[in-house]
Design an enzyme around this catalytic site. Structure first.
Site, mmCIF file in Angstrom:
data_model
loop_
_atom_site.group_PDB
_atom_site.id
_atom_site.type_symbol
_atom_site.label_atom_id
_atom_site.label_comp_id
_atom_site.label_asym_id
_atom_site.label_seq_id
_atom_site.Cartn_x
_atom_site.Cartn_y
_atom_site.Cartn_z
ATOM 1 N N THR C 40 0.814 -1.210 0.000
ATOM 2 C CA THR C 40 0.000 0.000 0.000
ATOM 3 C C THR C 40 0.855 1.272 0.000
ATOM 4 O O THR C 40 0.507 2.258 -0.625
ATOM 5 C CB THR C 40 -0.903 -0.017 1.247
ATOM 6 O OG1 THR C 40 -1.708 -1.197 1.177
ATOM 7 C CG2 THR C 40 -1.803 1.194 1.311
ATOM 8 N N SER C 45 -1.965 8.200 -2.974
ATOM 9 C CA SER C 45 -2.037 9.566 -3.507
ATOM 10 C C SER C 45 -0.852 10.443 -3.119
ATOM 11 O O SER C 45 -0.731 11.561 -3.607
ATOM 12 C CB SER C 45 -3.320 10.256 -3.028
ATOM 13 O OG SER C 45 -4.436 9.465 -3.336
ATOM 14 N N HIS C 49 -2.333 14.792 4.278
ATOM 15 C CA HIS C 49 -3.667 15.353 4.530
ATOM 16 C C HIS C 49 -3.631 16.331 5.706
ATOM 17 O O HIS C 49 -2.926 16.112 6.681
ATOM 18 C CB HIS C 49 -4.658 14.233 4.847
ATOM 19 C CG HIS C 49 -4.955 13.367 3.658
ATOM 20 N ND1 HIS C 49 -5.929 13.673 2.746
ATOM 21 C CD2 HIS C 49 -4.400 12.211 3.240
ATOM 22 C CE1 HIS C 49 -5.961 12.739 1.806
ATOM 23 N NE2 HIS C 49 -5.045 11.834 2.087
ATOM 24 N N VAL C 172 5.476 -14.350 6.730
ATOM 25 C CA VAL C 172 4.998 -14.960 7.967
ATOM 26 C C VAL C 172 3.847 -15.899 7.645
ATOM 27 O O VAL C 172 2.903 -15.533 6.937
ATOM 28 C CB VAL C 172 4.556 -13.880 8.971
ATOM 29 C CG1 VAL C 172 3.967 -14.518 10.234
ATOM 30 C CG2 VAL C 172 5.730 -12.974 9.325
ATOM 31 N N LYS C 249 -18.063 10.902 -5.520
ATOM 32 C CA LYS C 249 -16.924 11.243 -4.695
ATOM 33 C C LYS C 249 -15.844 12.016 -5.451
ATOM 34 O O LYS C 249 -15.127 12.807 -4.874
ATOM 35 C CB LYS C 249 -16.334 9.966 -4.089
ATOM 36 C CG LYS C 249 -15.339 10.242 -2.988
ATOM 37 C CD LYS C 249 -14.996 8.989 -2.217
ATOM 38 C CE LYS C 249 -13.826 9.241 -1.277
ATOM 39 N NZ LYS C 249 -12.554 9.455 -1.973
ATOM 40 N N ARG C 310 -5.990 0.040 -0.567
ATOM 41 C CA ARG C 310 -6.096 0.573 0.781
ATOM 42 C C ARG C 310 -6.567 -0.554 1.697
ATOM 43 O O ARG C 310 -7.433 -1.337 1.320
ATOM 44 C CB ARG C 310 -7.142 1.689 0.876
ATOM 45 C CG ARG C 310 -6.779 2.996 0.229
ATOM 46 C CD ARG C 310 -7.286 3.068 -1.176
ATOM 47 N NE ARG C 310 -8.319 4.078 -1.357
ATOM 48 C CZ ARG C 310 -8.989 4.228 -2.495
ATOM 49 N NH1 ARG C 310 -8.778 3.434 -3.506
ATOM 50 N NH2 ARG C 310 -9.899 5.168 -2.590
ATOM 51 N N CYS C 399 19.417 7.506 -16.792
ATOM 52 C CA CYS C 399 18.004 7.733 -17.114
ATOM 53 C C CYS C 399 17.897 9.124 -17.726
ATOM 54 O O CYS C 399 18.051 10.122 -17.033
ATOM 55 C CB CYS C 399 17.147 7.631 -15.860
ATOM 56 S SG CYS C 399 15.471 8.275 -16.076
#
Lengths: 423, 119, 478
Positions: C40, C45, C49, C172, C249, C310, C399
């Site tokens: 994750t 994003s 926040h 694990v 949303k 998420r 690069c």
């Protein structure tokens, strides 16, 4: 600060031909800057034959073709630097470059020839859904691995896109022992040369599926399967037409994009169609003394045409240095060349009848396949060229030749139009 | 009388060719824009040939591999025999354009030559 | 016997490891992937926040605001890219202004500083490309953006430097209580430890449920993103959210710390916890929604699309603490957005819990500052020339899209927890992150990786495991 009359950015086919031509036009002080460890650019990995029929009247492989020009460069004793990256070009023509030995250094040029070539459109830019495992390569990356390093990037291959590099790689992978299962092409026609479909796909029984695209990539670590589907006229996948191929590799040959990051930061005006600079018939950009040629200007189908164009750019750059030819000052007399109705763009985008050579070849590409059509050129409203063509296709460059006497004789010429007219 | 349709691979134009055949005998070729097309068509329907290109490992040079080709075109049916012959071939630097890498490859009478200088 | 085993080297696990390295504790992080920041934490994003989203009084709200406040200083201490660019929640319909007010009120309750509701005029001044429909916005000057890889890697590197051990490719498979301590069973053998920290992201419910009857249930909520080329830099300068409403949303449009523009995410609940594949529907949704809050988004400049998961727990809350029913087992679960923002505070909280439980003393050798990979672009031409003279590898561009040198790549490989794969190099240096998406540089990066690790190029992978780039040599199967 180093000083050179002409600095050429890129030592591939365009840069080499421009350098040789500039030297033969009388400029002594020329420097070619190449980012790779050898001259020749992408030709070094194009080990197949088929190059040079126009230029040398024989069929050469890419490295041989490059070799001929490198020889000329050496004969002309033109200076070059390898492993050297151009970091910036300022509008006062100061080129900032970098390499291991000299570090960061600046070069003051009188004229600059842009010859940086192009890059391949990536998977990301194509919005292909699915996982992001190893085993997805642009065709050119695979070409480098196989041809120059001797490594197999995969065993079972699906290819998306029928551009020439994709077709060539279908054959190369097959010859080196891989199984190429299918070539899918989004458009209803191939983006590559017809002869490459014959000798790279048909010879080896590799199916070409037109109007198909990749709709899923499976495999978390390495590609495990690719699903393709037919697309409708809107180029969107048609549900129910999916075909799944187990494989470990997806090659992408979906178009080339001129590499103009340096040109943009220099303030060169760009064509939204070609993603290359807008140039007049001297191949000069809107920035005085900055010329462009080869695939950085527009993506060519044949390297022979790159060499021809680059020679012209080199010659004009030399004229600029030697005679101070102020093309921008006479630009009021430039006649715009407009591409419409099937013709997507032209190079050059303008031509000056006073300044031009006796003949000038205008090159362009079409936006679709047209059969039994005419390639037409209009001076204002009057048609002066009406050339019958059995078939024109987006994968191949078209050309028309404009004559100085014809343009000069036309009174009040304000626009030249290139178009495809159907029979 | 039998007609075969081909695409010429002689140059990038890719002319569509029509070959009129009478029992393995070529009667006529049409659709070509140059002599090369005629030659290709006659060969393609009787004894199709190709140039084969590949690369082989080079040791002690500035590059890992050198590109090679058959010096002349070889029968199409021999392509994979040639690739088998090239398997495991290693050469020592320096190699020059035109150097013979494998002579008489796969019994074709044709040599494999280098197409690049590796010093 | 370790004092603490942390499951997962994502941002929560790595932040916890770094904070625990402040104490005299024997800490080990086990990670099933080949590198840190592989779940994750790598696909989100990248937003810091402000803290007005989470429910007032929740742990989520508290750690969000704390994390936000810690970020700037931490980014200096650990040398990762962070920018306090401010965020805007854009209201597109007059009748929804009360929702904006509600968000503002919640932010104030959560302790978010400097929040303001601004009118269209001010909004247009801040963001000239804002949608013609926009009527007002909630402006949060404390909002920011961060390099998620940079932060995660910085935590882990600093933890490693301060003595934390990392075991990669270690998955694990079981947990057992034995004589007051834990046996952590893995595919690489058993590990004994006094305490376990469960920072396993979308898999955290699995480990929690191994030791507890009070079940957690985490749903992987997939978010697709499109990343646009750096040529779009400046298209927006703030992070732009759409006010959630009955109209949907929306997706956010934000600059990244490196000058790209990021659009996303979708929100699709799935079952497969490894289901990071993008879908046609997801990408289509992004392209359709991206133009809602801004006008003229150059969506054709997309250079890649990707999907992240998420770790959505049913209760939509962070679960951080020792389990009553399984002493010595500390959850760090349900870490979804704003998890990245909260990570510094999460790490601190986990470390405090462990410290309370163990009574561990401070580690006198702890050094909290870390120097990131030197970015020659931040130097003057003279400094850069001097650097190349000292180390010519900094004069060799590998690069060409992101202008990354061999020197930076070698640094990424040789530093603590160095890069082993192409993706490892990419996340540390950005080599391969540009518009050609590693088309040109991957063969050269493979060469450098192989050379520095002393292995055959065929051994180099994209991202560990079976993700090989080279599968053989020419003609080996004919």
């Amino acid at each position: 600060m180093l000083n050179y009359d002409i600095v050429i950015v890129g030592g591939g086919p365009a840069g080499l031909a421009a350098a040789v031509s500039a030297k033969r036009s009388g400029v002594e002080s020329i420097l070619v800057l190449e980012r790779d460890k050898e001259l020749g650019g992408i030709l070094n990995q194009c080990i197949h034959n088929g190059f040079g029929l126009h230029t040398f009247k024989e069929e050469l492989t890419g490295p041989e073709y490059a070799g001929r020009f490198i020889e000329q460069l050496e004969e002309e004793k033109i200076e070059y630097k390898l492993n050297t990256m151009v970091m910036d070009i300022a509008d006062n023509k100061v080129v900032t470059a970098m390499n291991r030995e000299e570090g960061m250094f600046e070069i003051q040029a009188k004229a600059i020839v842009l010859a940086m070539g192009c890059r391949e459109r990536s998977r990301g830019a194509l919005n292909i859904p699915g996982y992001r495992p190893a085993g997805i390569y642009s065709a050119g990356t695979a070409q480098r691995l196989v041809n120059m390093e001797g490594y197999m990037p995969g065993r079972e291959v699906v290819i998306l896109g029928s551009g020439d590099i994709g077709l060539i790689m279908a054959r190369r992978m097959t010859l080196e022992g891989a199984k190429v299962k299918v070539v899918a092409e989004l458009m209803p026609y191939s983006g590559g040369l017809k002869r490459n479909i014959v000798q790279c796909l048909d010879d080896y029984g590799i199916p070409l599926k037109l109007s198909h695209t990749v709709v899923d990539i499976e495999g978390k670590e390495r590609v495990e399967a690719i699903t393709i589907a037919e697309v409708g006229p809107d180029r969107r996948p048609v549900p129910g037409t999916e075909e799944r191929y187990t494989c470990d590799t997806l090659l992408l040959s979906c178009g080339l994009i001129p590499e103009n990051e340096l040109s943009r930061s220099l303030g060169v005006e760009m064509s939204p169609v070609t993603s290359g600079p807008l140039v007049n018939e001297c191949l000069e950009t809107n920035v005085e003394g900055v010329f462009a040629c080869g695939n950085v200007l527009h993506v060519h189908d044949l390297v022979d045409f790159v060499s021809e164009e680059a020679s012209a750019a080199g010659k004009h750059a030399a004229e600029y240095v030697l005679n101070g030819a102020k093309h921008q000052e006479s630009s009021a007399k430039d006649i715009p060349i407009v591409a419409v109705e099937g013709a997507r763009y032209t190079v050059p985008k303008s031509i000056n009848p006073d300044r031009m050579d006796e003949k000038h070849t205008v090159r362009f590409r079409v936006g679709d396949v047209y059969k039994n059509c005419y390639v037409s050129v209009y001076l204002n409203e009057e048609r002066i060229i009406h050339k019958k063509r059995p078939v024109v296709a987006p994968g191949e460059m078209e050309e028309v030749v404009l004559k100085k006497e014809e343009l000069a004789a036309f009174s009040n010429l304000s626009q030249i139009t290139v178009k495809i007219e159907e029979a | 009388m039998e007609t075969r349709e081909l695409i010429c691979i002689g140059c990038p134009m890719g002319c569509p060719l029509k070959v009129e055949m009478n029992n393995d005998e070529v009667v006529s070729v049409s659709g070509n824009t140059c002599k090369r097309g005629d030659v290709y068509a006659r060969k393609e329907v009787t004894n199709p040939t190709r140039i084969v290109t590949s690369s082989v490992i080079v040791e002690g040079g500035s590059l890992a591999a050198v590109s090679v080709k058959t010096k002349e075109d070889i029968p199409k049916g021999k392509i994979f025999d040639i690739m088998k012959d090239l398997k495991g071939v290693k050469v020592q630097a320096p190699v020059h354009i035109g150097d013979v890498i494998v002579s008489d490859v796969a019994g074709t009478g044709v040599d494999i030559i280098a197409t690049k200088n590796v010093l | 016997m370790y004092d603490v085993v942390i499951i997962g080297a994502g941002v929560s696990g790595s932040a916890s490891a770094r904070e625990l390295s402040r104490y005299k504790l024997n800490v080990c992080v086990v990670e099933k992937e080949e590198d840190v920041c592989c779940g994750t934490s790598k696909a989100n994003s990248a937003i810091v926040h402000a803290g007005f989203d989470a429910e007032a009084g929740s742990l989520m709200a508290k750690l969000n605001v704390e994390g936000n406040q810690m970020m700037e200083e931490l980014s200096k201490e650990l040398d990762f890219h962070y920018k306090n660019n401010g965020s805007l929640v854009v209201c597109l319909h007059e009748e929804e202004k009360p929702n904006l007010q509600e968000l503002y009120d919640r932010g104030i309750k959560n302790g978010v500083k400097d929040l303001r509701i601004i009118d269209r005029d001010e909004l247009v001044k801040l963001e000239p490309n804002i949608s013609d429909e926009a009527v007002a916005a909630l402006y949060a000057p404390t909002g920011g953006i961060v390099c998620p890889f940079g932060m995660n890697i910085a935590f882990a590197e600093n933890a490693a430097t301060n003595g934390v051990e990392f075991k990669f490719d270690t998955e694990v498979t079981g947990l057992e209580k034995k004589d007051g301590s834990w046996v952590v069973k893995t595919n690489q053998g058993e590990i004994e430890t006094r305490y376990v920290v469960n920072a396993a992201g979308v898999h955290a419910d699995k480990f929690h449920n191994m030791v507890s009857d009070k079940k957690l249930h985490i749903t992987p909520r997939r978010g697709d993103y499109c990343l646009l080329d750096r040529s779009t830099e400046g298209f927006v300068t703030h992070t732009i959210f759409q006010l959630p409403s009955k109209f949907g949303k929306g997706v956010l449009v934000t600059p990244t710390v490196h000058g790209n523009t990021l659009v996303g995410p979708t929100a699709i609940d799935i079952e497969n916890k490894e289901g990071t594949n993008t879908t046609q529907e997801g990408i289509d949704e992004l392209i359709n929604k991206a133009g809602t809050t801004v006008k003229g988004l150059p969506i054709r400049q997309v250079i890649t699309s990707f999907a992240g998961l998420r770790a959505h727990e049913d209760g939509h809350e962070f679960y951080i603490g020792e389990l009553e029913e399984a002493k010595g087992f500390i959850d760090c679960a349900g870490i979804e957005s704003p998890g990245l923002t909260s990570a510094p505070a999460i790490g601190k909280m986990v470390a405090e819990i462990v410290k309370e439980l163990t009574g561990a003393e401070a580690n006198p050798d702890f050094n909290g500052s870390r120097k990131g990979i030197l970015d020659p672009k931040t130097l003057s031409n003279e400094e850069r020339a001097a650097l190349i003279k000292e180390n010519p590898a900094y004069g060799n561009i590998i690069c060409r899209c992101e202008m990354i040198t061999e020197g930076e790549i070698i640094d990424a490989i040789k530093r603590p927890l160095g890069a082993k794969s192409l993706d490892g190099v990419k996340r540390r240096t950005r080599a391969g992150m540009g518009r050609c998406q590693s088309g040109f540089c991957s063969p050269r990066t493979i060469e450098i990786l192989a050379r520095e690790h002393g292995v055959d190029p065929a051994e180099i992978t994209k991202a560990g495991g079976n993700s090989k780039i080279i599968v053989g040599i020419n003609k080996d199967r004919i």
